[in-house]
Design a protein around this motif. Sequence first.
Motif, PDB file in Angstrom:
ATOM      1  N   LEU A  63      24.948  -4.768  35.151  1.00 39.33           N
ATOM      2  CA  LEU A  63      24.406  -6.019  34.920  1.00 39.33           C
ATOM      3  C   LEU A  63      23.627  -5.956  35.938  1.00 39.33           C
ATOM      4  O   LEU A  63      23.065  -7.077  36.312  1.00 39.33           O
ATOM      5  N   GLU A  64      25.181  -5.710  37.446  1.00 36.54           N
ATOM      6  CA  GLU A  64      24.332  -5.692  39.041  1.00 36.54           C
ATOM      7  C   GLU A  64      23.044  -5.265  38.654  1.00 36.54           C
ATOM      8  O   GLU A  64      21.938  -5.714  39.722  1.00 36.54           O
ATOM      9  N   GLU A  81      20.410  -4.363  36.404  1.00 36.12           N
ATOM     10  CA  GLU A  81      19.746  -4.641  35.876  1.00 36.12           C
ATOM     11  C   GLU A  81      18.927  -6.329  35.403  1.00 36.12           C
ATOM     12  O   GLU A  81      20.667  -6.719  35.029  1.00 36.12           O
ATOM     13  N   ASP A  82      17.926  -6.430  34.604  1.00 37.24           N
ATOM     14  CA  ASP A  82      17.670  -7.665  34.304  1.00 37.24           C
ATOM     15  C   ASP A  82      17.539  -7.291  32.974  1.00 37.24           C
ATOM     16  O   ASP A  82      17.636  -6.849  32.403  1.00 37.24           O
ATOM     17  N   ILE A 107      28.773 -13.015  37.379  1.00 31.10           N
ATOM     18  CA  ILE A 107      27.682 -12.339  36.338  1.00 31.10           C
ATOM     19  C   ILE A 107      27.258 -13.090  34.983  1.00 31.10           C
ATOM     20  O   ILE A 107      25.905 -12.133  34.802  1.00 31.10           O
ATOM     21  N   GLU A 139      24.914 -14.998  34.980  1.00 30.47           N
ATOM     22  CA  GLU A 139      23.911 -15.814  35.404  1.00 30.47           C
ATOM     23  C   GLU A 139      23.626 -14.046  35.645  1.00 30.47           C
ATOM     24  O   GLU A 139      21.473 -13.998  35.599  1.00 30.47           O
ATOM     25  N   LYS A 140      23.555 -13.165  35.711  1.00 30.52           N
ATOM     26  CA  LYS A 140      22.891 -11.737  34.815  1.00 30.52           C
ATOM     27  C   LYS A 140      22.589 -11.252  33.313  1.00 30.52           C
ATOM     28  O   LYS A 140      21.834 -10.631  33.302  1.00 30.52           O
ATOM     29  N   LYS A 145      21.140 -11.949  29.974  1.00 25.65           N
ATOM     30  CA  LYS A 145      20.029 -13.336  28.974  1.00 25.65           C
ATOM     31  C   LYS A 145      20.605 -13.784  28.508  1.00 25.65           C
ATOM     32  O   LYS A 145      20.619 -15.453  28.195  1.00 25.65           O
TER      33      LYS A 145
END
Length: 302
Positions: free
Chosen positions: A113-114, A116-117, A140, A142-143, A145
Motif C-alpha cells: 500500500l505504501e 502503490e496507489d 494507511i 488514506e492509501k 481505494k
Amino acid sequence: MKKHKIILDTDPGIDDAVAITAAINSDLIDTKLITSVSGNVDVDKTTNNVLKLLTFFDKNIEIAKGAEQPLIRHPVFASKVHGESGMDGYDFVNVNENLLSDHSAVHAMIHLLEKEDDLTIVCLGPLTNIASLLIAKPSIKEKIKNLVIMGGAIGRGNLGIYTEFNFGVDPEAARIIFESGLDISLFPIEVGVKARIFGTDIDKIKTYNQTGHMLYNLLSHYRSGSFDKGLNMYDLLTIAYLEDQKLFTMEEARVDIETQGEFTSGASLIDFTNNTPNAKIASDIDVERFTEWFKNAIKRCR
Ligand code: RIB
Ligand code: CA
C-alpha cells in the motif's frame, strides 16, 4: 481498460477457490497480493490452499500468511461445509512454497500500500487481517481505494440466527472496518443465495477445461447448498462486481456490528433508512447474466 489492482484476503474455502480462480485469470483484475486468514479452516490450511491454486494456475503472485485467530475470540471453523482441508474434492499434485512471502499479511499489505496507489482490498473471510492492518498503521487508510467485502446478512444468518460466518468469527474486526470510514461495497449472504449455481451449469463447466474439471470436483464436496437446490457462490460475487458492476443493484445503508450480544454477536444491523450510510449493499443481482459471466470466467482459464 484500466485493470483493478487488488489485494485478495481470503480463507479458502471452496467458494473462495472459485473467486480466486476468477480473479487471477481475469483480464480486468491485477491481483498484486493474496493474504490468508483463519476462517473456514485454520490459517496453515487456508495458506496451503492458496498455494495449491497458484501452483495449479502457474501464477507468480505473492501470498502472505495472516492471522491464526480472530482479534480476541477463539477460532470457529466451517470444515463441515468445505471439508477437513478446506478444499476437499481435488488432489492438487504439488505446491510451490517459493510463492510464500517472508512477511506477515499485515506487513506485506503495508509494504504494498505504501508503494502503490489505487488498491482495492477484496475481503472473502473474517476481517481480522484488515482490522489488524488499520490498528498497526491507522494512516494507511488514506492509501486504500476501497473495500469489497463478502459478509453480513440483511436478515437471518448462516452461523447464528442473525450472524453470518465471516462477521460472526471476528465481530470486533468487522466493527473496526465499518467504523473506519473506508469506502465499502458489501455482498451479504442474501445476494449469494440468489446467485447460487445449479447442477446443470456445474455439469457444463466440467467439460470446458482442466479448471472446470478441478472446480467441478471441489463443488461436488461443497456443502453450502446442493447441485439440485443450487450452490451458494458467496465470495465469487466480489469478483463479478469488479468485472461488471451492472450485474448488481447497490443500495446505501448504515451497517453496525453487534459485539456484545450473548446470542447475536457478529450480527450486521443493515439499515437502509439511515441518513448516515457507511456502505453500499448489494441488494439484488441479475442472476441470468451472472450465471453466463460465471461460465465465461471458467472458459477463459487453462
Ligand atoms: O458466510 C459465507 C462466507 O463464510 C464465505 O466467505 C465463505 O467462504 C465463508 O468464509
Ligand atoms: Ca470465504
